[in-house]
Design an enzyme around this catalytic site. Sequence first.
Site, PDB file in Angstrom:
ATOM      1  N   ASP A 133       0.790  -1.240  -0.113  1.00 16.64           N
ATOM      2  CA  ASP A 133      -0.495  -0.086   0.009  1.00 16.64           C
ATOM      3  C   ASP A 133       0.280   1.419   0.136  1.00 16.64           C
ATOM      4  O   ASP A 133       1.842   1.091   0.579  1.00 16.64           O
ATOM      5  CB  ASP A 133      -0.560   0.173   1.476  1.00 16.64           C
ATOM      6  CG  ASP A 133      -2.161  -1.086   1.523  1.00 16.64           C
ATOM      7  OD1 ASP A 133      -2.077  -1.974   0.158  1.00 16.64           O
ATOM      8  OD2 ASP A 133      -2.641  -0.994   2.084  1.00 16.64           O
ATOM      9  N   HIS A 289       3.487  -2.573   3.522  1.00 18.11           N
ATOM     10  CA  HIS A 289       3.401  -0.603   2.865  1.00 18.11           C
ATOM     11  C   HIS A 289       5.414   0.064   1.995  1.00 18.11           C
ATOM     12  O   HIS A 289       6.230  -0.343   1.686  1.00 18.11           O
ATOM     13  CB  HIS A 289       3.456   0.530   4.017  1.00 18.11           C
ATOM     14  CG  HIS A 289       1.712   0.173   4.484  1.00 18.11           C
ATOM     15  ND1 HIS A 289       1.878  -0.749   5.535  1.00 18.11           N
ATOM     16  CD2 HIS A 289       0.838   0.841   4.591  1.00 18.11           C
ATOM     17  CE1 HIS A 289       0.735  -0.563   6.003  1.00 18.11           C
ATOM     18  NE2 HIS A 289      -0.150   0.339   5.367  1.00 18.11           N
TER      19      HIS A 289
HETATM   20 ZN    ZN Z   1      -3.036   3.504   2.904  1.00 17.05          ZN
END
Ligand code: ZN
Length: 334
Positions: A133, A289
């Site tokens: 992400d 992430h």
């Molecule tokens: Zn996010």
Amino acid sequence: MMADDSIRVPDARRKRIKRLKGYIVLTLLLFLLIPTALCLVLLIRVNRLGSALDGVKTDAAALEQLVREQDKALEKLAAEIEALTARTAELTAETQTLRAQTIQQENAESSGEPEVSGTEAVTVAHRVYLTFDDGPSAYTEEILDILDEYGVKATFFVVGKESDTAREAMREIVSRGHTLGMHSYSHKYSELYASQESFQEDFERIREYLYEVTGVWSTLYRFPGGSSNTVSEVDMKELAAYLDAQEVRFFDWNVSSGDGGRKLLSVDELTENVTENIGSHEVSVVLMHDSQDKPTTVEALRGIIEDILALDDTAILPITEETEPVQHIHYGSS
Ligand code: ZN
């Protein structure tokens, strides 16, 4: 009598004089001989010292030569050591590549033929979907390289970053065979979740932006904070229903690396968070992430992939149209 005496006396004197003369000559001779002898001795010693000095000079030259030769030998050794070090590094890199290739091959063998949309690894007991992400970031390229090393495909839920490098990274994600998903344009909870309208506006913006940059009309979405977030002003079920109407499916996660928090986790912590429960899931959607402030995620990635691929009957796959979603909320009639 007188006459005799007068003759004898000069005779005695003459003898005495003669004797004296003899002494004088002897003394003179001695004075001459001693320095001459001394000179001779000194001359001999000087001569000897001279040859000794010559010997020392020769020795010094030989030593100098020896030192020069040893210097050269040392230089040569240093060069050899350098060459060996370089070769070792090369071999290490080759070993790493071979190891990656072996794992890749084993993975291909265990998961059958390369995945084609629609026939997604139905034969594998454990399917793992790595998702990243918040990208693209300065780490995207490195993440893509690592994934390539293992022949593994992943899913990137990106935000609306507008720099040239971000656009290039989005195109790379697509051209290297990974799945491109949406993660909102602004990623600002207060704007995104302020109303249904603001969510729609942001959604349309990211979808069109990705299409403009990559040519991909994305059908996958990940809500910032997940569908179970508690910050939204709008009922998340309504937003889920809206996505449904756009023929977009959203994905949450059931495995979190834990890299979303403020505290930077260590490589070991991240690896354990990802791998400890994969064996008990049929489908693992792993949250990670791809952002500037998460260096340990990139550092941990190789180990995470290797650990997953070492598990029995397990494959790493990109999310596709056919992948059954993992969602935190239930909505609609079902
Ligand atoms: Zn996010």
